[in-house]
Design an enzyme around this catalytic site. Structure first.
Site, PDB file in Angstrom:
ATOM      1  N   GLU A  77      50.728  36.723  44.819  1.00 34.47           N
ATOM      2  CA  GLU A  77      50.952  37.978  45.545  1.00 34.47           C
ATOM      3  C   GLU A  77      50.156  38.059  46.841  1.00 34.47           C
ATOM      4  OE1 GLU A  77      50.393  37.638  42.332  1.00 34.47           O
ATOM      5  OE2 GLU A  77      52.360  38.189  41.518  1.00 34.47           O
ATOM      6  N   GLN A  99      56.425  42.086  42.126  1.00 36.56           N
ATOM      7  CA  GLN A  99      57.378  42.185  41.014  1.00 36.56           C
ATOM      8  C   GLN A  99      57.164  43.442  40.165  1.00 36.56           C
ATOM      9  OE1 GLN A  99      57.739  38.815  38.090  1.00 36.56           O
ATOM     10  NE2 GLN A  99      59.693  38.703  39.156  1.00 36.56           N
ATOM     11  N   PHE A 103      51.024  43.937  39.245  1.00 33.28           N
ATOM     12  CA  PHE A 103      50.934  42.572  39.767  1.00 33.28           C
ATOM     13  C   PHE A 103      50.796  42.560  41.291  1.00 33.28           C
ATOM     14  CE2 PHE A 103      53.573  41.911  35.785  1.00 33.28           C
ATOM     15  CZ  PHE A 103      52.444  41.755  35.002  1.00 33.28           C
ATOM     16  N   HIS A 146      52.987  46.618  33.106  1.00 29.51           N
ATOM     17  CA  HIS A 146      54.318  46.819  33.671  1.00 29.51           C
ATOM     18  C   HIS A 146      54.627  48.283  33.943  1.00 29.51           C
ATOM     19  CE1 HIS A 146      54.566  42.753  32.103  1.00 29.51           C
ATOM     20  NE2 HIS A 146      55.626  42.553  32.882  1.00 29.51           N
TER      21      HIS A 146
END
Ligand SMILES: Cc1ncc(C[n+]2csc(CCOP(=O)(O)OP(=O)(O)O)c2C)c(N)n1
Ligand SMILES: [Mg+2]
Lengths: 342, 383
Positions: A77, A99, A103, A146
């Site tokens: 990243e 993503q 992240f 997430h």
């Protein structure tokens, strides 16, 4: 630098007939139209090529535009953001994808030390017309890392513009505007809204992306929401009708800058305000909202500005996230805590 | 505009597996003798004119460096990271790119900026504390000096990738320190550059220390150039105090990159003679003996010996170089002798392209404070 190679967008300019479009579809269309309109726009990140991104936001773009315009980068990243800085310095308009929210953290240094500071450091001699797309927030049953809401990291960094659409029309219009912006934009996409639908004729232009919008008028309370919590606020407003409470909902759209004017006007009208977000309450974005709404509108307020937020805990596992996320019920219960007689 | 079907730039290159030489390759030994054979790694000594030019640039650069260190000790600058002793690396590498190429320097590399033609006053604005950067990046094709270690390497990769997509024959050169090679961004930059085959040249100036921490605490690799192998790009282990070798190797890498041959990692083995910055105390981490050892390997003296042996350094040339160096030193003193007129209200002017209401409000507040004389003392002091 390279000559301005912008070409007029003839095909895209004609509005299509309204069709049901998801937010993911609207974002895809915005990228497609922006890439067609300006060949300086390039897209890269993890899995954005043949796969079309894990949320399919870049679906079909590589087939249409080829690998020199949209490609899968190595999985790093900081590398993605750092190289985008260099590409923007050379006159490109990179639109890069982190993503998932959590992240993006490896890129924190590049974001804070360079993306945010380059223009000021160079007195405007170097601008970074780049967009960092970040799927964010929870309510999708995501496993750890997430579902984070990291907006406050970015909003507390001067030099960044941070926006978050809550619906397909804004998603399209704001992404086009972000790509056209000469300054770097952190474009946060609420994952739980990716599949929300609206009838849409493209291209659509909604309010400028730095403006908040009153998405429901009301007289008694202003609910200040953004991204995924706009729907929560609207649900609360619906439910409150039965209780005889008239709720106004403001969709912030832009987190930085903050639209003091629109929010202030609403709060002065209703005299009560609460801000709703998924992120943890302590030191969260809502703290800034509550503070500045209070500072600027204290004499119009009948009650303290409330924060209805996630708990001060790391984001929970999928089976426990519903307890953490603000719901319409929780919003209404919070409003009950105010003295209402005054 | 839809994809026009032209060939993608993603050409499959056979990955490189050349191992850098164990001994740093060099073209001149420490006594100034031209070398031949294996020691040179097959690189040829640059022609006499180029060598004289490199010599002149090193002498001028050092005079500048010494002058700025002196000015810093006098309190004229907030800080200055000297490159004394590293001129072979700095000037050899920077001289290998052209004016249309881009350079991504670090705080260490002021002497390379002087060689690139920037003005002392422009370079030193940041170290004097006037503004974070004081030169025109686009005019000089030189990015602002990076302080967060290794971050600039990724910018160099991105910019050169953009140039390649545009089919512009431009190369990006970036400098890193030995310590910076431990940063994640260095690895990401090496890897992105190799995967994308960008026209990027990485020059690692191994000056043996990252502030106080010696190289042995940064890496277990035999050389820093060895790292190139793992990314599939060529690596060169070079005597950084041999400006001829640094120039030859960097020049070859630049032209290879320009021709579409991808990135190169070059390690220049050198030594920082001065302290890390003026606020450092090197006696706490290194022996005077070690510094003396490296002083005897001075890059300028080495080339000077060679030029003298070739009869290429006439008194006229020497005095012409000295004059140029002194003129630059005088210009530097002059630039630092007058305080810049700083406008505190400019603090708000460059953060965003479009003015933000909140910043305009804060700007007005500061303006009112200034008008009320809140900083009168500060302003008097500054004058
Ligand atoms: C990301 C980051 N961490 C720490 C620092 C503080 N710092 C400045 S210079 C330096 C040493 C760097 O050593 P090296 O890369 O060898 O370069 P040199 O100073 O020797 O030229 C450190 C630790 C920094 N600038 N950036
Ligand atoms: Mg070092």
């Amino acid at each position: 630098m390279s000559a301005d190679t912008t070409t007029a967008p003839p095909a895209a300019a004609e509005a299509s007939a309204p069709t049901q479009l998801t937010m993911a579809g609207a974002l895809n269309a915005a990228l497609r139209d922006a890439m067609a309109a300006d060949d300086r726009v390039v897209v890269y990140g993890e899995d954005v090529g043949p796969l079309g991104g894990v949320f399919r936001v870049t679906d079909g773009l590589q087939t249409q535009f080829g690998e020199d315009r949209i490609w899968d980068s190595p999985l790093a990243e900081s590398g993605i953001i750092g190289t985008a800085i260099g590409m923007a310095m050379y006159g490109m308009r990179p639109v890069v994808e982190m993503q998932f929210d959590a992240f993006s953290y490896p890129a924190f240094e590049q974001m804070v030390s360079h993306v945010a500071k380059m223009r000021n450091r160079t007195k405007g001699r170097v601008t970074l017309p780049m967009v960092v797309r970040i799927p964010c927030a929870g309510a999708i049953g995501g496993v750890e890392h997430h579902s984070d809401s990291s907006e406050a990291y970015w909003t507390s960094t001067p030099g960044l513009t941070v926006v978050m659409p809550s619906n397909p029309a804004d998603a399209y219009s704001m992404l086009r505007e972000a790509i056209d912006s000469d300054d770097p934009v952190v474009f946060m996409e609420p994952k739980s809204r990716y599949w929300s639908k609206a009838p849409l004729a493209l291209p659509v232009t909604t309010a400028p992306m730095d403006r908040a919008e009153v998405v429901r008028e009301g007289a008694d309370v202003t609910l200040i929401a953004y991204g995924p919590t706009v729907r929560t606020a609207l649900e609360a407003a619906d439910a409150a009708v039965d209780e005889g409470l008239s709720i106004e909902v403001v969709d912030l759209r832009s987190l930085s800058p903050f639209d003091d004017e629109t929010v202030g006007a609403s709060v002065r009208k209703t005299s009560r305000a609460a801000v709703i977000h998924e992120a943890a309450q302590f030191g969260g974005y809502g703290a800034e909202v509550a503070a500045r709404v209070t500072e600027r509108n204290f004499h119009h307020l009948a009650a303290p500005v409330l924060r209805i937020a996630g708990f001060d805990i790391p984001f929970p596992s999928p089976k426990l996230e519903e307890y953490h996320l603000p719901t319409a019920d929780r919003v209404l219960a919070a409003l009950d805590a105010w003295e209402w007689d005054a | 505009m839809a994809h026009d079907g032209c060939m993608s730039l993603n050409v499959e290159h056979a990955p490189m597996r050349t191992l850098p030489s164990a001994k740093p390759l060099r073209l001149l030994d420490n006594a100034g003798h031209a070398l031949t054979g294996a020691a040179t790694g097959g690189f040829a000594l640059p022609d006499g004119e180029t060598l004289l030019d490199l010599y002149r640039k090193m002498v001028i650069a050092r005079r500048f460096d010494v002058q700025v260190t002196a000015l810093t000790k006098q309190g004229r600058l907030a800080t200055y990271p000297s490159a004394y002793g590293q001129e072979g690396c700095e000037i050899g590498a920077i001289s290998a790119i052209g004016s249309t190429d881009w350079f991504f320097p670090t705080y260490r590399d002021c002497v390379a900026l002087i060689t690139r033609g920037l003005e002392p006053g422009e370079i030193l604005q940041s170290f004097r504390g006037d503004w974070h950067n004081g030169y025109d990046q686009h005019a000089y094709r030189t990015a602002a000096q990076a302080t967060p270690l290794a971050t600039q390497a990724l910018h160099a990769v991105g910019l050169s990738h953009a140039a390649r997509l545009r089919r512009d024959p431009i190369v990006a050169l970036t400098f890193l320190g030995d310590g910076a090679t431990s940063e994640g961004d260095a690895h990401e930059a090496f890897n992105f550059a190799a995967v994308w085959q960008t026209p990027t040249v990485f020059v690692v100036q191994n000056n043996q220390y990252a502030i106080s921490v010696p190289l042995s605490r940064q890496t277990h690799a035999a050389t820093l150039a060895d790292k190139a192998v793992g990314y599939g790009m060529p690596g060169y282990h070079v005597d950084g105090n041999d400006v001829a070798a640094m120039y030859a190797v960097t020049h070859a890498a630049v032209e290879r990159a320009r021709a579409g041959g991808g990135p190169t990692l070059i390690e220049g083995v050198t030594y920082r003679i001065e302290s890390h910055t003026n606020s450092d105390d090197p006696t706490r981490y290194r022996e005077a003996r070690e510094v003396e050892h490296w002083k005897r390997r001075d890059p300028i003296e080495r080339l000077e010996k060679y030029l003298v042996s070739e009869g290429a350094l006439s008194e006229t040339v020497r005095s012409e170089i000295t004059d140029a160096a002194e003129a630059l030193a005088a210009k530097t003193r002059e630039a630092m002798s007058v305080e810049a007129e700083l406008d505190p209200l400019e603090l708000f002017d460059h953060v965003y392209s479009r003015p933000r209401t909140a910043l305009l409000e804060q700007r007005s507040a500061l303006e009112a404070e200034l008008a009320a004389g809140a900083f009168a003392q500060h302003e008097a002091g500054a004058r």
